[in-house]
Motif scaffolding. Sequence first.
Motif, PDB file in Angstrom:
ATOM      1  N   SER A   2       3.799   6.403  -1.636  1.00  0.00           N
ATOM      2  CA  SER A   2       2.670   7.231  -1.202  1.00  0.00           C
ATOM      3  C   SER A   2       3.147   8.555  -0.620  1.00  0.00           C
ATOM      4  N   ASP A   3       4.188   8.507   0.184  1.00  0.00           N
ATOM      5  CA  ASP A   3       4.710   9.705   0.853  1.00  0.00           C
ATOM      6  C   ASP A   3       5.984  10.159   0.143  1.00  0.00           C
ATOM      7  N   CYS A  61       0.645   5.333   6.410  1.00  0.00           N
ATOM      8  CA  CYS A  61       0.167   4.940   5.096  1.00  0.00           C
ATOM      9  C   CYS A  61      -0.996   3.966   5.210  1.00  0.00           C
ATOM     10  N   HIS A  62      -0.857   2.966   6.049  1.00  0.00           N
ATOM     11  CA  HIS A  62      -1.893   1.948   6.184  1.00  0.00           C
ATOM     12  C   HIS A  62      -3.161   2.512   6.818  1.00  0.00           C
ATOM     13  N   TRP A  82       6.810   3.694  -7.115  1.00  0.00           N
ATOM     14  CA  TRP A  82       5.680   4.493  -6.639  1.00  0.00           C
ATOM     15  C   TRP A  82       5.677   4.501  -5.111  1.00  0.00           C
ATOM     16  N   ASP A 138      -0.434  11.468 -11.161  1.00  0.00           N
ATOM     17  CA  ASP A 138      -0.051  10.515 -10.124  1.00  0.00           C
ATOM     18  C   ASP A 138       1.444  10.246 -10.157  1.00  0.00           C
ATOM     19  N   ALA A 149       0.818  -1.208   0.000  1.00  0.00           N
ATOM     20  CA  ALA A 149       0.000   0.000   0.000  1.00  0.00           C
ATOM     21  C   ALA A 149       0.853   1.260   0.000  1.00  0.00           C
ATOM     22  N   CYS A 150       2.028   1.197   0.622  1.00  0.00           N
ATOM     23  CA  CYS A 150       2.847   2.401   0.781  1.00  0.00           C
ATOM     24  C   CYS A 150       3.814   2.621  -0.373  1.00  0.00           C
ATOM     25  N   ALA A 151       4.210   1.559  -1.037  1.00  0.00           N
ATOM     26  CA  ALA A 151       5.191   1.681  -2.114  1.00  0.00           C
ATOM     27  C   ALA A 151       5.131   0.435  -2.985  1.00  0.00           C
ATOM     28  N   HIS A 157       4.041  10.928  -7.163  1.00  0.00           N
ATOM     29  CA  HIS A 157       4.423   9.750  -6.383  1.00  0.00           C
ATOM     30  C   HIS A 157       5.638   8.973  -6.895  1.00  0.00           C
TER      31      HIS A 157
END
Length: 390
Positions: free
Chosen positions: A315-316, A388-389, A313, A351, A292-294, A355
């Motif tokens: 997220s942060d 992230c989660h 990719w 996106d 989910a985060c990368a 990201h």
Amino acid sequence: MTALPRRPILDWPSFVGTRSAGMPSVADLPHKRMTTSGRAAIFQALRLAGLAPGTPVLVPTYHCPTMVAPAVLAGLRPVFYALDGNGLPVLDTIPAGLAREAGAILVPHLFGIVRSLAEVRQWCDRTDTLLIEDCAHAYYGMAGERPVGHWGDYATASLSKFLPVPEGGLLASAHRPVPPLGLHAQSPVAQLKGLFDVLHFATDHGCLKGLRTLVGTTVRWRRHASAAASSTLPRSVGQTGTSTSTEADMSRHAAAPLAVTRALHGVLPRRQIVDARRANYLALAAGLDSGACARPLFPSLGAGAAPYAFPYWVSDADRVYAELRDAGAPVFRWDRIWPGTPVIPGDSAPDWHEHLIQVLCHQALRPDDITWTIATIRRIVNASADACHS
């Protein structure tokens, strides 16, 4: 840890190996001329096209400034097209009127993940649009049914992304003669500086054993001479600490490439470049998480690719990228968007700009460097995993 190199480095083993790359190259095209950069090659392709001032040139919404600036310098009007999830043009979002009016379309093989441009080629043939195949990230490879560079009316490439040279680009074509470009030779001082920059960059990273003392002495002499010269200038004439150059600097589009670039391009073996880049990319794909985060954007690598960078990719991305740069990781990011770039429904570019972090995989990065890079990325990404989660 010292920052890992962001471009190839010349070393003694660079001269050893198989000349053939084992896959096609833009340099194999029958018609070609060298330039100082990939962006200079794009400018020269547009100049040779003979388009009227103000003619629209289609460029991707996911870009760096060097992909847009050549059209502006040529007096043309950049207009942006959307990208699908593979980085290819979404052709049905280009209005019919614009398709008829556009003089050229620039289509890159992003990250060096080469793909067939058959649909783009057919669209260009129907609309009578010049296709510039941007191979800045893909100096080698099989782009589907054709070797890289063979889809475009012109192909452009960046030598400094794949070879240990201070600068260099290539304008080539499989079908169209490329006449002399009228480039002016650089000065003897510039030629010597280019050679010295190659040697200094190498010895500064522990390469070219045996030359470190000589290069170090030259560096100290240059610094002493520069300090002495600066002390004789009025304060207002001295260095300001700022630079007027930018990533999209087009000031040297009319200069001929340096002699050191021509020489190294002519003699360096190719196979080790391809093999090392593929191995590094695959190691990054195997070592970096997908969650989910990368996640890797393209975790697999076709047999016909010699990649430039591993797109990851995150997220942060703002925090992660800043910390990776501070740590010395070989990464960069296309977060500078050309003014006026539109938001197009279904476009991947917004996106990706926000990201995507591009992790370099060039041949100067050793297995230990890649292992360290993977561990560093995982550590920094995982620091924000809980947020992230949630």
